[in-house]
Each structure stands twice: as C-alpha cells, then as structure tokens.
Design a protein around this motif. Structure first.
Motif, PDB file in Angstrom:
ATOM      1  N   TRP A   1     -95.697-145.733 -20.995  1.00 49.83           N
ATOM      2  CA  TRP A   1     -95.438-144.445 -20.333  1.00 49.83           C
ATOM      3  C   TRP A   1     -96.615-144.043 -19.425  1.00 49.83           C
ATOM      4  CZ3 TRP A   1     -98.036-139.677 -21.287  1.00 49.83           C
ATOM      5  CH2 TRP A   1     -97.465-138.585 -20.631  1.00 49.83           C
ATOM      6  N   ILE A   2     -97.837-144.207 -19.952  1.00 48.66           N
ATOM      7  CA  ILE A   2     -99.025-143.847 -19.145  1.00 48.66           C
ATOM      8  C   ILE A   2     -99.062-144.696 -17.875  1.00 48.66           C
ATOM      9  CG2 ILE A   2    -101.528-144.218 -19.044  1.00 48.66           C
ATOM     10  CD1 ILE A   2    -101.893-142.839 -21.555  1.00 48.66           C
ATOM     11  N   GLN A   3     -98.843-146.009 -18.045  1.00 53.43           N
ATOM     12  CA  GLN A   3     -98.954-146.904 -16.885  1.00 53.43           C
ATOM     13  C   GLN A   3     -97.835-146.658 -15.878  1.00 53.43           C
ATOM     14  OE1 GLN A   3     -99.111-150.353 -19.346  1.00 53.43           O
ATOM     15  NE2 GLN A   3    -101.245-150.758 -18.901  1.00 53.43           N
ATOM     16  N   ARG A   4     -96.627-146.374 -16.379  1.00 56.59           N
ATOM     17  CA  ARG A   4     -95.482-146.225 -15.468  1.00 56.59           C
ATOM     18  C   ARG A   4     -95.347-144.809 -14.901  1.00 56.59           C
ATOM     19  NH1 ARG A   4     -90.718-149.652 -18.608  1.00 56.59           N
ATOM     20  NH2 ARG A   4     -91.707-151.692 -18.394  1.00 56.59           N
ATOM     21  N   THR A   5     -95.894-143.801 -15.630  1.00 58.52           N
ATOM     22  CA  THR A   5     -95.689-142.409 -15.203  1.00 58.52           C
ATOM     23  C   THR A   5     -96.994-141.771 -14.721  1.00 58.52           C
ATOM     24  OG1 THR A   5     -93.989-142.291 -16.912  1.00 58.52           O
ATOM     25  CG2 THR A   5     -94.636-140.225 -15.914  1.00 58.52           C
ATOM     26  N   VAL A   6     -97.950-141.633 -15.648  1.00 60.44           N
ATOM     27  CA  VAL A   6     -99.179-140.891 -15.334  1.00 60.44           C
ATOM     28  C   VAL A   6     -99.977-141.585 -14.234  1.00 60.44           C
ATOM     29  CG1 VAL A   6    -101.325-139.967 -16.289  1.00 60.44           C
ATOM     30  CG2 VAL A   6     -99.248-139.971 -17.676  1.00 60.44           C
ATOM     31  N   LEU A   7    -100.176-142.907 -14.399  1.00 63.02           N
ATOM     32  CA  LEU A   7    -101.034-143.619 -13.440  1.00 63.02           C
ATOM     33  C   LEU A   7    -100.296-143.968 -12.151  1.00 63.02           C
ATOM     34  CD1 LEU A   7    -103.025-145.896 -15.913  1.00 63.02           C
ATOM     35  CD2 LEU A   7    -103.742-143.742 -14.870  1.00 63.02           C
ATOM     36  N   LYS A   8     -99.023-143.593 -12.060  1.00 65.63           N
ATOM     37  CA  LYS A   8     -98.273-143.791 -10.810  1.00 65.63           C
ATOM     38  C   LYS A   8     -98.091-142.444 -10.078  1.00 65.63           C
ATOM     39  CE  LYS A   8     -97.436-148.228 -11.102  1.00 65.63           C
ATOM     40  NZ  LYS A   8     -96.316-148.890 -11.739  1.00 65.63           N
ATOM     41  N   ASP A   9     -98.557-141.356 -10.724  1.00 66.31           N
ATOM     42  CA  ASP A   9     -98.409-139.999 -10.161  1.00 66.31           C
ATOM     43  C   ASP A   9     -99.620-139.713  -9.262  1.00 66.31           C
ATOM     44  OD1 ASP A   9     -98.354-137.307  -9.636  1.00 66.31           O
ATOM     45  OD2 ASP A   9     -97.620-136.734 -11.620  1.00 66.31           O
ATOM     46  N   LYS A  10     -99.381-139.705  -7.923  1.00 65.59           N
ATOM     47  CA  LYS A  10    -100.495-139.577  -6.986  1.00 65.59           C
ATOM     48  C   LYS A  10    -101.237-138.249  -7.172  1.00 65.59           C
ATOM     49  CE  LYS A  10    -101.632-140.469  -2.173  1.00 65.59           C
ATOM     50  NZ  LYS A  10    -102.581-139.381  -2.043  1.00 65.59           N
TER      51      LYS A  10
ATOM     52  N   PRO B   1    -107.693-147.021 -15.972  1.00 63.47           N
ATOM     53  CA  PRO B   1    -108.565-146.135 -15.166  1.00 63.47           C
ATOM     54  C   PRO B   1    -108.438-144.681 -15.617  1.00 63.47           C
ATOM     55  CG  PRO B   1    -106.624-146.852 -13.904  1.00 63.47           C
ATOM     56  CD  PRO B   1    -106.615-147.627 -15.176  1.00 63.47           C
ATOM     57  N   TYR B   2    -109.532-143.971 -15.556  1.00 60.12           N
ATOM     58  CA  TYR B   2    -109.585-142.522 -15.864  1.00 60.12           C
ATOM     59  C   TYR B   2    -109.205-142.195 -17.318  1.00 60.12           C
ATOM     60  CZ  TYR B   2    -109.230-142.476 -10.755  1.00 60.12           C
ATOM     61  OH  TYR B   2    -109.420-142.706  -9.420  1.00 60.12           O
TER      62      TYR B   2
ATOM     63  N   LEU C   1    -103.472-138.451 -10.164  1.00 62.91           N
ATOM     64  CA  LEU C   1    -104.619-139.342  -9.921  1.00 62.91           C
ATOM     65  C   LEU C   1    -105.672-138.634  -9.061  1.00 62.91           C
ATOM     66  CD1 LEU C   1    -102.870-142.807  -9.306  1.00 62.91           C
ATOM     67  CD2 LEU C   1    -104.277-142.144 -11.258  1.00 62.91           C
ATOM     68  N   ASP C   2    -105.211-137.842  -8.112  1.00 61.11           N
ATOM     69  CA  ASP C   2    -106.160-137.089  -7.267  1.00 61.11           C
ATOM     70  C   ASP C   2    -106.965-136.105  -8.114  1.00 61.11           C
ATOM     71  OD1 ASP C   2    -105.299-138.445  -5.088  1.00 61.11           O
ATOM     72  OD2 ASP C   2    -103.927-136.861  -4.363  1.00 61.11           O
ATOM     73  N   VAL C   3    -106.277-135.456  -9.073  1.00 60.78           N
ATOM     74  CA  VAL C   3    -106.959-134.507  -9.962  1.00 60.78           C
ATOM     75  C   VAL C   3    -108.021-135.238 -10.784  1.00 60.78           C
ATOM     76  CG1 VAL C   3    -106.675-132.961 -11.954  1.00 60.78           C
ATOM     77  CG2 VAL C   3    -104.986-132.936 -10.109  1.00 60.78           C
ATOM     78  N   PHE C   4    -107.624-136.418 -11.342  1.00 55.12           N
ATOM     79  CA  PHE C   4    -108.565-137.179 -12.193  1.00 55.12           C
ATOM     80  C   PHE C   4    -109.783-137.624 -11.361  1.00 55.12           C
ATOM     81  CE2 PHE C   4    -104.515-138.667 -14.542  1.00 55.12           C
ATOM     82  CZ  PHE C   4    -104.467-137.483 -15.262  1.00 55.12           C
ATOM     83  N   LYS C   5    -109.503-138.019 -10.116  1.00 55.44           N
ATOM     84  CA  LYS C   5    -110.596-138.489  -9.251  1.00 55.44           C
ATOM     85  C   LYS C   5    -111.559-137.341  -8.941  1.00 55.44           C
ATOM     86  CE  LYS C   5    -111.071-141.535  -5.278  1.00 55.44           C
ATOM     87  NZ  LYS C   5    -110.391-142.192  -4.150  1.00 55.44           N
ATOM     88  N   ALA C   6    -110.978-136.166  -8.610  1.00 56.76           N
ATOM     89  CA  ALA C   6    -111.804-134.979  -8.312  1.00 56.76           C
ATOM     90  C   ALA C   6    -112.606-134.574  -9.534  1.00 56.76           C
ATOM     91  CB  ALA C   6    -110.891-133.838  -7.867  1.00 56.76           C
TER      92      ALA C   6
ATOM     93  N   ILE D   1    -111.230-139.376 -19.072  1.00 54.29           N
ATOM     94  CA  ILE D   1    -110.961-138.098 -18.395  1.00 54.29           C
ATOM     95  C   ILE D   1    -109.597-137.550 -18.831  1.00 54.29           C
ATOM     96  CG2 ILE D   1    -110.308-137.134 -16.118  1.00 54.29           C
ATOM     97  CD1 ILE D   1    -113.205-137.278 -16.157  1.00 54.29           C
ATOM     98  N   ILE D   2    -108.568-138.453 -18.871  1.00 59.00           N
ATOM     99  CA  ILE D   2    -107.207-138.022 -19.232  1.00 59.00           C
ATOM    100  C   ILE D   2    -107.213-137.429 -20.645  1.00 59.00           C
ATOM    101  CG2 ILE D   2    -104.828-138.809 -19.681  1.00 59.00           C
ATOM    102  CD1 ILE D   2    -105.326-141.010 -17.558  1.00 59.00           C
ATOM    103  N   ASN D   3    -107.848-138.151 -21.581  1.00 57.56           N
ATOM    104  CA  ASN D   3    -107.887-137.680 -22.966  1.00 57.56           C
ATOM    105  C   ASN D   3    -108.657-136.363 -23.089  1.00 57.56           C
ATOM    106  OD1 ASN D   3    -106.389-139.647 -24.471  1.00 57.56           O
ATOM    107  ND2 ASN D   3    -107.994-141.094 -23.918  1.00 57.56           N
ATOM    108  N   PHE D   4    -109.744-136.257 -22.336  1.00 58.06           N
ATOM    109  CA  PHE D   4    -110.552-135.038 -22.376  1.00 58.06           C
ATOM    110  C   PHE D   4    -109.738-133.841 -21.872  1.00 58.06           C
ATOM    111  CE2 PHE D   4    -113.151-132.334 -19.488  1.00 58.06           C
ATOM    112  CZ  PHE D   4    -113.743-131.556 -20.472  1.00 58.06           C
TER     113      PHE D   4
END
Length: 1132
Positions: A867-876, A1010-1011, A879-884, A1014-1017
C-alpha cells in the motif's frame, strides 16, 4: 523350443514387460483418481469465479494468445496464476506422467506388433506367438489392458477435468517448448469423450468405440485376439470347473476380456449376428453383469443397447423365463448349501481322513458355493443397475424376487464359505508339507509288520499256536521288500503297486485260512491300513490347492463388497466373535491381488512394490472401515461415561473424612465397560472424529451477540474436553491402551492440522492434505465446511478474540492486562482468557493461536508495504510534503523554527493517508499484545507444570546466545553451521514454552523506502492531538467516537520499525526528540508555562518505546535533554 517366458526369449520378455506395465498404469490411474484437486472440477460458483480465467479446457488451444493476453492485462490474475501453479504443478506432473504412460503403452504395443510383422524376432510371427499358450494369453491381455485403461480414465477422471489438467500442465511446464514432447498425441488420445459416470447421464454416440479408435491398432491383430478369446479356453479354467453349468463362471475372466476387446472391432457388435450369438451362448447364457477388472462392474443390457447384433443375441439370455430359471436355481442352491457348509464347519468335523477321502466332494461344495455367491452378488449389485432405466429396473426386481434374495443370508453364506475355504486350505497346506514324511512313516510301519509276520512263520518267534511255514515266511519277507522298494518320487507306479499289494494281502488271508489267528489277522489288517494311508497320502496334490485358488476368486467383489459393510459392522456389534469369520473373508478378498500382480511379478518389474502397496492399502483401508464399529461402540459407551463424569460424579477431594467416604463412592452412577478386542487405530480414529467435531461445533461465535460468547463457550468446551479426557483415562485400563499418550498425540494433531489449514489462507504454496505431516489416511482428521471467513475453529477463535479486543472499541490497560469498553468502561476481557484457552485446547492450542497471529501480522505488514509503495510513495503532493519536511528538520540535532506551524502544516497536507496507516498499526499492535499475553501464559504454565523443562530451555537459550555473541567478538570461536538445525529446533521449543519476546521478531524482509522515518514521525505526531494524558490510565483518547488506543499504537509502530534497518529507528527517534525540543523552545520563547499535551504525548511515546524494547534510557536521553524529562516526570 525355448520357453516363451524364458529370460533369453526376447519376444516373450518384450510383450511380458508391456503387459506388466499395463497393470501398473491402471493401479496408478486408480490411485491418482482419489487425488484430483477439486478446483479442476469447477463445481462451486466461487471456484468458477476465482479460477475460471486460469483453468481452461482444450478451447485454450484454439486461441492461446487470447487467454494469455487476458492474464497479462490483469496483475492480480497473474499473481493468482502463479500461486495456482506453485500449488498444483507437482500433482499435475504426476497426472501427466500417468497419461503419458497410457499413450506410450499403446505406442510400444504397436511397435511390438510391427516388429513381429517385420521379423525382428527370429522364428516368431503373430501366428506363432498366438499358438503358444503364454503368448496367446499375453497378447490378449495386452489389448484388453489398453481398453481397461481407457475405460478407467473415463470413469474416474472426467473428460473436462482431464482437459483442464492437460492444458494447465502445458501452460506451467517446460513441455510446450520441448521438441520431443508428445503432448499433442496425448491430448488427442485423452480429449473429452463427453461420457459421464453419473447415474442417468446420456451415453455419447459411438462410445466407447470411437474413443478406442483414437490410436489405430492393427485390425489383423484385433481380429486374431478376438478369435482366440471366442474359441479357446486360453487360461485352461474349465478343468477347475468340470460341471457344464459352471462353464460361464469358469470363463468369466475371459468373457470380461472379450467384452473389452469387442469395442476395438465394433462391426461384430453391430452386424455380425452369428458371432455374437456364439459369444453369448458360450459366455453369457446365464449372466449379464460382469466384472471387467478389479471389481469394475458392467451391465451388458445397458452396455450393448446401441449395438443391434449384440442386443439381439443377448435377448435370449434376458428372456423372463431364463432369468426366472437362473434365479430360482441359485435360490435353491442357497437353501441346500447353507446347511452343508455349516455341517462342514462344525468343530472337529473337518479331520484329515475325512478330507483325504472326500476331496472331490469338498471341492464340488466349494465350487457350488462360490458360483452361487458370484452370481447373486453381481446380479443384485446396486452399482450394476441404473434405476433411471425402466428395463434394468424390471430385470433387477425379477432377479431379487425369483432368487428370494436376502442380503443377510447371502452375506452369511459368503462368511461361511470363506471360513470353510480358509480351513480347508490351511489343513491341505499342512498335509502337503508333511506328505513325504507321513508316506515314508506308513511305508516303514507296513514293511516292519510284514517282517514281523515272516519271523512268526519261521517258528522262532513265539506266537501261540502258529506252526512253522517256510512258504509263508518267504512270501511275507518278499512283501516286506516290495513295500520297502516303493518309490515316493514315482507316485503313479507306487500307487499301482500299492493297490496290488493290498489285494495280495486280502488273498493270502483267504487262501491260507489265516482268519483263525486273530493276531495274524490284526497284523495283516494294520498293514493294509498303512498301505491305504500311503495311497491317500500320495493323492495329496498341489493341483487341489490351485483349483481352490481358482474357484475361490473374489476379485469381482473388490468394489461391490462395500455394500455389505453395514451388515458386517452390525454383526460384529451384536457378536464380536464374528471377526474371525470376517478375517477369512478379507483373506479371500486379498486373493484378488494376484490378478494385477501376476504379470508384474513374472516380469521382475520394479512396479511390484508400489502396485501391491496400492491394492493392499485399499484392502487394509476397507478392513479398517469395517472394524471401525468396535471403537464406535466403545465411544458410545464413552459418551455415557462422559455424561456421568461431567454431570453426576463429583470430584473426590484430596482429604476426606472417613464417615463421608460412602457419599463419594457414588455407587449408583457407575457404568460398566465390556472391553472386547478394540483396535488402537480404530480408537484413535473415533477419538479424532469426535474431538474434532466437538471443537468444530463448540467454537462457533455469533458476532452480533450483545455480550461476547467467547468465555461461556470456552468454559463449556473445556468441560467437554475434560469429560473426554477423564473418561478416556477411566477406560484405558480396560482396553489396555496408553490413554494419555493417545490423547495428547491425537489432540495435538487435530489442533496442529487445523492451524495448518487456517494458515493456508496466508500462504501462496498451500499445504495439501496429502502433503500434511498432521493428516493421515488411516486416522484422518475430518474437514468441516467453513461457517464464516475462517476455515477452521482455530481461525474462528482467533478472529473472535481480535473482534472483542478491537482497539476501535476497547481500551487496553497494560498494568492490569485488561481490555475495557470505550463507551461503557466495563471490562471486556483480561488475561484469564488465555488461561481458559489453555484449559480448553492445552499448550498446542495456545501455540497454534500464536502461530496464526504471526501469519496475520505478516499478512498485514506485507499488505501495508504494498500500500505504501503503490499509494503513498506514488502521491506527488505527499512526496513534496515529505521532501519539504526533510529540508525543514535538517540538521536533525538543531531546532525547527516556527515549529508548531511547520509540523501542523505537514500533518494537515498528508491527513488523508493517516486513517489507513493507523488501522494497520493498531491491528499489528493489538496482535502483538495478544502474542505477549500468550507467551506469558505459556511460560507460566511451563514453569508450573514442567519446571525442569523450563529451566533447561532457559539455560540452553542463554548459553547459546552467549556463544553466538562470543563468536561475533572472536570469529575463531564455534558457531552452528548452515546445515545445523539446532537454532531452528530450539526456537520451536522456546516458543512453545513462552520463552521469547514477540516484539523482537522480524516478520518480513524489507527493502529501503524513501522518507520512511519522516512518514512514521508525521504519523505519530498526527495522532497526538487525539490523545490525552490521564494520571490513572495513562494515555487515552479524548473522544470515545474518535478512538485511538495507546498500547497498540506504540507496539504497532515499534513492530513496523523493527522490520527495517536500525538506522531508520535512530532517525525516527531523533525526529521525535527534535519535535519535543522545538515545541518546548517555542513555548519558552512565547512564555507558555505548561508543557503542551503533544509534547507530553511524544515524551510518553519515548518512555514506552524504551520500556517495551528494554533499551537503556540513554537512547531516549540522547535526543531529549534530561531537564525536559525531569520536568515531564513532575507532571506524571
């Protein structure tokens, strides 16, 4: 000429090997027919819906691109297809090899016939082989066995199922790419004939002749084989049945062969009236139900319906008058034979001299009995008549009426005949083994008598009033020498001479007036008696045993004997001594094994063991089935004892006053058990059946019930199991079995099997029944249809526990090991639940529950990562939020400026992903709490019940860990090698004893994400506003409607992080520490005196994290200054 079956006769050996292989192939087909995976039948709608796109029949070959394209377009279908392949390729390969061997058989037979035609075998042609007795038998058998194979395949493995299996094998195996594969030919031979073995099913046109002609066979060969079968007695059976009315029984095996072979030449059946009339007159004048191979029965009325010539010829047999005549004849035979056999079976009646004097009479009685039993069993068999066919129904009714058919009387005659046959055979074998010794002892006695008489007439030996007579003296000496000279090896000459000597001794008594002397007369009479015994003894020939073997054949009843099972069981229940007669019947049935094994044995084939194991296994299974009535009767008694043990008999206290002794003796509530011969396997089978049924029925829960049925049902189940256990304990001494051992072995097997079946739903490569170490063919564990999403009772129990402890509706208080309802605040359940499960299902049950929870955790974590790989890590956007966020928190040792806003903004932007995230984390945490409770209960009971085992396991575990640590410090020190199973084995023991920590377990293998810290935090700080610190209860949810349970949250997060590299955990803890520092810094600068609730929550998370992982406090203090912790503790 060289013997046809001699090892150096290549021609004979070649055809013998083909026939031997034919018998082995049929055994393999029959064996495999019990292992057809149900999914290939596609009977259930669920199977059709699930597997319809991946299980195809031969329509696949018309457009494989279409089917393969459909698979490629759907990833979930590909996944299902791969799982299906893993689970079925082994059994598909076995079926394919069997199908291939049928095709290879006919190819090899055709090649052999071509070799004969081309003169490869010197001086041998088809004609010369058919002139030889063995050659004639083998060639007829070769064609017949091929026909039987095709019929067995069609009867046992339906056409559609064959096609689906062949297509699946083609898709999954390398055969499609192999140039030398003959898959096309096999598919042509075994494509569906549209035949169905279901009663009332319509027979396809031109069946089975069109099926038999799929591989062409030399018409000359077929015609010559049918010619031999029509005209000759190829097995010389008629000599064993001298009476003309027994001829059709004598030729029954040959008739079955002819029936099968006629389908290779259907023109005879259709148009050649004269030939069919000849066949019917010779083989079927008085019978129309035949057994074609190992009890597979065929009714000619139905089988020959489409063929004009065959049907016309058979009509004479089926005339009402003829049926009446035959049925009445066998009815009369039944009446006359029963008293005869009962007389012969009377104790002491069958003595040696009676057998020797009456061999022909006894054999005639055996013939009559066996012929009568055969005719009545076959012509009254349920399986031989399709009751949807009016004519068959009428014929059957007439047979039953005119033969005065009574199944119990027929069964009794079968039992008595088998017993008589067995006794006669055993006595005859004994006499045959002692034949020479006895003959020589009679010869010696006779010779010595004559020598003594010669001495009497010499006048030397005193015998009152006997005058000297030199002529008689010389004559008696000569007779003595003649008796001594008789040669045992030349039985014919010895027999003739013995008769002459007896005659001479009669004459000497008359001519010399020796009657006056009683002693001389006695000597002469004794000698004549000895000579008579010698003649009788010389007549004990092995041919008699062979005739008994031929006459006693029961192979035709290999399948229809099952219709007598209930009568057998009832007779054992009423009279257990009946088992001895049944033994003889089973031994008689065992003689059927000679039929398929004869050629395999002659060919010295390696198949002998597997084929004999299959048929003897079938026979043993049937014997077990019949004798199962014994333990069933015992368990009927046991049920009454259970009732007494649970409801009527009180437990006797450890200490008891003498005057109360009488009260506790409870003499009224006792039940006597009559321990007859009870077979341990039968007892185990019945125990397994009853316990499995009790567990299945007792552990069904209603999820809609107001209050959970879990505890009441567990208590009830514990009482039932305790009743079983105590009554089994009570009965064990009566039947001399190790009750406790059997109980523990079988209950553990039932529970482990059910756990295994439940875990199958989580496995790609499922464990089939025939692969399971817990399942057994002799003592099978019954499978029950599932009543909900769970396959077994253990799944229902586990899901009910998960339902009532669901974090959405309950709150778990760790210090009290108790779950409370969020709304009513009433206790839902506590750790006593696990003691109750221990009482009910024992250690095996708790351990099985633990294993099942492990599988569930694995499944949750695997689905979560997908689910994380197909949903969360595919959500642009995410990903922008995690990067920021990653930019905002760097350096991680520093403090985030404007912290509240930064964190709140990141949480708000990713809000939509947290509900699914929370659900998984809570589920995993909940299951980890349950695993901890199970481990505690197992460890407690192990220390209590087996303290030495607990101590030994604990010490071994510690010493192993110390050795492994030492090895990593100094690699020269020893470490278990790869092939050493010590660590694996000890783990199983430690888990069973509860000496492990579920929180330290690695459930799945993971890749870098990746991230991920951060995601867990962000997930954790997103949950903190929903929680509130309470001095009495710790962290609790603010609103019951917005439920978040703290312990499952912490443990779920801990378990998730444990699956990844430890640096992820370090980064995650650092982020939590930075969050606390940043928010505290902001509060200080804004002069807010109270510690914010989110900071309290974060600090509580760190505290609990350290507590559960049993790490040093320094781990938390590395990220949070100690003064913050000090201030935090003043709040607690």
């Amino acid at each position: 000429m060289v013997d046809f079956l001699a090892e150096n006769n290549l021609c004979g050996q070649a055809v013998l090997r083909i026939v031997s292989r034919g018998n082995a192939i049929i055994a393999e087909l029959l064996r495999l027919s019990d292992f057809i995976p149900p999914v290939f039948r596609l009977k259930d709608k669920s199977d059709q819906h699930k597997y319809g796109d991946i299980v195809c029949d031969f329509s696949y070959f018309k457009g494989p691109e279409y089917y393969d394209g459909k698979l490629e377009n759907k990833p979930e279908l590909q996944d299902l297809d791969e799982e299906f392949r893993e689970n079925n390729i082994e059994i598909l390969s076995r079926f394919y090899l069997a199908f291939e061997s049928v095709h290879k058989y006919i190819v090899d037979l055709n090649r052999y016939l071509d070799d004969l035609h081309e003169g490869v075998y010197i001086q041998q042609t088809l004609e010369t082989v058919l002139l030889n007795e063995d050659g004639k038998q083998l060639l007829c058998e070769a064609l017949y066995l091929y026909g039987v194979m095709l019929l067995v395949i069609d009867q046992k493995i339906e056409g559609e199922v064959r096609e689906r299996m062949l297509v699946s094998y083609y898709r999954y195996s390398a055969a499609r790419s192999s140039a030398d594969s003959n898959l096309d030919d096999i598919c042509k031979l075994l494509r569906s004939t549209c035949y169905s073995s279901q009663p009332g099913a319509k027979r396809p046109a031109n069946y089975p002749e069109s099926y038999f002609q799929r591989v062409p066979i030399s018409s000359t060969f077929i015609s010559m084989v049918i010619g031999r079968l029509r005209s000759d007695d190829i097995y010389n059976q008629v000599s064993a049945y001298p009476l003309p009315e027994h001829r059709s029984t004598a030729l029954a095996n040959q008739a079955a062969m002819l029936y099968v072979c006629l389908y290779f030449s259907p023109s005879i059946l259709h148009t050649q009236q004269a030939k069919m009339r000849e066949i019917v007159d010779k083989y079927f004048p008085d019978n129309w139900v035949i057994s074609i191979y190992m009890g597979i029965t065929v009714n000619l009325v139905e089988a020959w319906e489409p063929y004009k010539a065959a049907k016309t010829a058979l009509n004479y047999t089926l005339e009402s008058a003829n049926i009446k005549e035959q049925a009445s004849r066998y009815a009369a035979s039944m009446e006359s034979l029963r008293p005869q056999v009962l007389q012969l079976l009377k104790e002491g009646f069958l003595r040696e001299e009676i057998i020797l004097d009456n061999i022909p009479k006894l054999l005639n009685c055996l013939r009559d009995c066996n012929v009568t039993i055969r005719w009545l069993m076959l012509h009254s068999a349920e399986s031989a008549y399709d009751l949807n066919n009016k004519r068959l129904r009428q014929i059957k009714d007439q047979v039953l009426h005119d033969s005065k058919y009574n199944v119990k009387i027929l069964f009794q005659l079968l039992l008595d005949t088998a017993q008589f046959e067995f006794t006669l055979k055993e006595m005859f074998k004994q006499m045959l083994s002692e034949k020479q010794i006895k003959w020589e002892s009679f010869q010696k006695e006779g010779s010595e008598r004559m020598t003594e008489l010669a001495e009497v007439f010499s006048g030397v030996k005193p015998l009152t009033r006997v005058e000297k007579n030199e002529n008689l003296q010389a004559w008696f000496r000569e007779i003595s020498k003649q008796i001594e000279s008789l040669n045992y090896e030349d039985s014919t000459a010895a027999g003739r001479k013995t008769v002459q000597l007896i005659q001479a001794l009669v004459e000497v008594q008359e001519f010399h007036q020796l009657e006056s002397n009683l002693q001389v007369c006695q000597f002469l009479a004794d000698t004549r008696k000895f000579l008579h015994q010698m003649i009788r003894t010389i007549n004990i020939k092995e041919e008699v045993l062979i005739t008994m073997q031929i006459v006693g054949d029961l192979s035709y009843a290999w399948q229809i004997i099952d219709s007598f099972t209930l009568i057998m069981q009832e007779s054992i229940r009423v009279n257990p001594s009946m088992v001895t007669k049944l033994r003889a019947t089973f031994l008689k049935l065992a003689s059927a094994l000679d039929l398929p094994l004869l050629r395999i044995n002659q060919a010295n084939s390696a198949d002998l063991l597997s084929v004999s194991q299959f048929y003897s296994g079938e026979l043993v299974a049937y014997v077990r089935k019949v004798l199962q009535i014994i333990p069933e009767s015992m368990f009927t008694s046991l049920a009454k004892i259970i009732k007494l043990q649970i409801h009527d008999i009180m437990e006797v206290p450890t200490r008891l006053d003498k005057d109360k002794l009488k009260d506790y003796s409870q003499l009224g509530a006792r039940y006597e058990v009559d321990p007859k011969q009870l077979l341990e396997d039968g007892i185990r089978k019945e125990l397994v059946k009853r316990v499995a049924y009790a567990l299945h029925k007792g552990l069904i829960f209603n999820p809609k019930a107001k209050s959970s049925e879990l505890m009441p049902k567990l208590k009830e189940m514990a009482a039932t199991m305790d009743g079983f256990y105590r009554s089994f304990e009570y009965i064990q001494d009566y039947v001399s079995i190790y009750g406790l051992k059997i109980w523990q072995e079988e209950v553990s097997r039932i529970i482990n099997y059910n756990v295994e079946q439940e875990c199958n739903s989580f496995l790609r490569a499922k464990i089939q029944d025939w692969q399971s170490v817990h399942q057994s063919t002799h003592i099978p564990i019954p499978k029950f249809p599932s009543v909900d999403e769970s396959a077994t009772f253990i799944g229902r129990l586990c899901r009910e526990i998960l339902r009532i402890t669901d974090p959405k509706v309950t709150c778990y208080i760790d210090q009290m090991n108790t779950w409370y309802d969020l709304k009513s605040h009433h206790e839902v359940t506590n750790n006593r639940l696990f003691s109750e499960i221990q009482n009910t299902l024992g250690t095996f049950g708790l351990n099985g529950l633990d294993r099942l929870l492990c599988f569930m955790i694995v499944k949750e974590l695997q689905n979560f990562l997908v689910w994380i790989q197909r949903t969360v890590l595919k959500d642009k956007a995410a990903l922008d939020v995690f990067k920021a966020m990653l930019g905002a928190v760097n350096p991680i040792q520093g403090i985030v400026g404007n912290a509240s806003k930064v964190y709140a903004s990141a949480v708000a932007k990713t809000q939509k992903i947290w509900s699914a995230y929370l659900e998984v984390i809570m589920k995993v945490g909940q299951m980890q709490i349950l695993r901890q409770q199970i481990a505690n209960e197992l460890n407690y009971s192990c220390k209590f019940d087996s303290k030495h085992l607990a101590a030994a396991l604990d010490n071994l575990n510690k010493s192993l860990l110390a050795d492994i640590e030492a090895h990593y410090q100094d690699p020269s020190l020893p470490y278990p090698k790869e092939d050493n199973t010590l660590l694996y084995d000890i783990t199983a023991h430690l888990e069973a004893a509860g000496i492990h920590n579920p929180l330290n377990k690695i459930y799945i293998t993971t890749k870098r994400l990746p991230y991920f810290p951060i995601i867990n935090f962000l997930f954790v700080i997103a949950q903190l506003p929903r929680l509130l610190y309470n001095k009495n209860r710790g962290m609790t949810c603010k609103k019951a409607t917005d439920a978040v349970d703290w312990p499952p949250l912490v443990l779920g997060m801990l378990t998730l992080l444990k699956q990844f590299h430890s640096r992820y955990t370090q980064q995650f803890l650092a982020l939590i520490g930075q969050f606390i520092r940043s928010i505290m810094e902001q509060c200080t600068s804004q002069k807010i005196p109270d510690m914010p609730s989110d900071v309290v929550g974060a600090l509580m998370f760190l505290e609990d994290y350290v507590k559960y992982t049993k790490l040093s406090r320094k781990v938390a203090e590395a990220h949070v200054p100690s003064f913050i912790f000090d201030e935090f503790r003043t709040i607690l």
